[in-house]
Design an enzyme around this catalytic site. Structure first.
Site, mmCIF file in Angstrom:
data_model
loop_
_atom_site.group_PDB
_atom_site.id
_atom_site.type_symbol
_atom_site.label_atom_id
_atom_site.label_comp_id
_atom_site.label_asym_id
_atom_site.label_seq_id
_atom_site.Cartn_x
_atom_site.Cartn_y
_atom_site.Cartn_z
ATOM 1 N N LYS A 184 0.983 -1.642 -0.170
ATOM 2 C CA LYS A 184 0.058 -0.389 -0.072
ATOM 3 C C LYS A 184 0.653 0.945 -0.130
ATOM 4 O O LYS A 184 1.322 1.829 0.630
ATOM 5 C CB LYS A 184 -1.370 -0.012 1.077
ATOM 6 C CG LYS A 184 -2.018 0.727 1.019
ATOM 7 C CD LYS A 184 -2.726 0.650 2.403
ATOM 8 C CE LYS A 184 -4.524 1.866 2.141
ATOM 9 N NZ LYS A 184 -5.139 2.613 0.962
HETATM 10 N N1 PMP Z 1 -7.315 -1.224 -3.199
HETATM 11 C C1 PMP Z 1 -7.041 -0.029 -3.113
HETATM 12 C C2 PMP Z 1 -5.952 0.419 -4.281
HETATM 13 C C3 PMP Z 1 -6.994 0.307 -2.172
HETATM 14 O O1 PMP Z 1 -6.790 1.876 -2.268
HETATM 15 C C4 PMP Z 1 -8.244 -0.168 -1.292
HETATM 16 C C5 PMP Z 1 -7.810 0.422 0.343
HETATM 17 N N2 PMP Z 1 -6.649 0.599 1.516
HETATM 18 C C6 PMP Z 1 -8.162 -1.306 -0.891
HETATM 19 C C7 PMP Z 1 -8.445 -2.187 -2.376
HETATM 20 C C8 PMP Z 1 -9.218 -2.377 0.307
HETATM 21 O O2 PMP Z 1 -7.981 -2.469 1.142
HETATM 22 P P1 PMP Z 1 -8.965 -2.568 2.125
HETATM 23 O O3 PMP Z 1 -10.303 -3.458 2.223
HETATM 24 O O4 PMP Z 1 -7.644 -2.882 3.064
HETATM 25 O O5 PMP Z 1 -9.282 -1.504 2.886
#
Ligand code: PMP
Length: 298
Positions: A159
């Site tokens: 991330k």
């Molecule tokens: N894809 C992207 C590009 C994101 O920014 C997020 C949010 N963090 C997600 C998927 C979903 O991840 P999560 O469920 O862990 O928040």
């Protein structure tokens, strides 16, 4: 509506080991993370005083940094404590938490072997504005011209701030044309995800979701797959062609911020959010608020 900018608010931000006044939590303009994208972050929610899947987020933050070649100088336990302290200082029981880690200013070039690694954690109020019924109208997605890169092109499991450059460009293009978000394909042309949320479609009562081999395997995505299986739905993770999406009976997105968000339109194709979306929205809401048993028994 007047917007209070994020740099000019009351409260405290946890910064390199201590809580500092919100307006003092600054970085210098000559910061590697800003110039070269050496920055990773998390997005988490606290519900009724409890941070949902907190440890998973802290582990992912450490892993994202490792994938970018740096080590956050705090353990998962220390990050856990810091998040709790940040929320406590703000009396935050329902809100959003943003840990961010980046390379500092010691070296200003592509190479930054000796730069200090910083960690900051902020939290702010971010209620779920829409009731489940309002959400059931579904958001509109525009197909992005940008594609998710291959895992040997960028650290797609991280991330990392740099990976959001094409997300912001896609989302701005979509908003300019009256859509709320964008759907991105991957480097091969398979359906990938929205700009900050994972993608699901329902066909013949079966839930299909793209294999997360070049984008974030969201914590919400994994949670919702578990909830769906508990409900007795079949869930298939596979590569999905864009053409297949047209015949879906329901589409929804998942993410920490998005939670479970039904989709009503992708480009010219329209969809009517239905029972699967509603059930999973209710189950997710019940789970994060610690009353899953009651919802599951319905
Ligand atoms: N894809 C992207 C590009 C994101 O920014 C997020 C949010 N963090 C997600 C998927 C979903 O991840 P999560 O469920 O862990 O928040």
């Amino acid at each position: 509506m007047s917007i209070i900018p994020f740099h000019d608010r009351d409260g405290h931000i946890w910064y390199d080991g201590q809580l500092v006044p919100w307006r003092d939590a600054k970085v210098h303009v000559l910061t590697h993370g800003l110039h070269y994208g050496s920055c990773v972050f998390e997005g988490e929610r606290i519900y009724n005083g409890s941070i949902f899947k907190s440890r998973e987020h802290s582990v992912r933050l450490k892993k994202s940094a490792e994938l970018l070649g740096f080590d956050i100088p705090y353990s998962v336990d220390e990050i856990e404590e810091a998040k709790v302290a940040t929320c406590k200082a703000a009396n935050m029981v329902n809100g959003y938490i943003r840990p961010v880690a980046w390379r500092g200013s010691e070296m200003m070039g592509v190479s930054a072997q000796h730069n200090k690694i910083h960690l900051a954690i902020a939290c702010w109020e971010w209620p779920s504005y829409f009731t489940p019924e309002a959400r059931m109208k579904g958001i509109h997605l525009q197909l992005s011209k940008w594609r998710r890169p291959a895992p040997d092109t960028a650290p797609t499991e991280a991330k990392a701030a740099g990976l959001y450059m094409i997300c912001t460009m896609s989302k701005h293009a979509a908003e300019k044309d009256g859509f709320q978000d964008a759907l991105m394909l991957d480097y091969r042309g398979y359906v990938a995800e929205a700009t900050g949320a994972n993608f699901f479609m329902i066909k013949d009562g079966v839930i299909h979701t793209p294999t997360p081999d070049c984008f974030l395997n969201g914590i919400t995505r994994q949670t919702v797959i578990d909830l769906a299986k508990r409900r007795g739905y079949q869930v298939i993770e596979r590569h999905i062609q864009l053409e297949e999406v047209q015949g879906a009976s329901e589409i929804f997105l998942t993410g920490t911020a998005a939670e479970v968000t039904p989709v009503g339109r992708i480009g010219d194709w329209t969809f009517t959010p239905g029972e699967v979306c509603r059930n999973l929205m209710l189950d997710y809401d019940a789970l994060v608020n610690g009353r899953l048993e009651a919802a599951a028994a319905e």
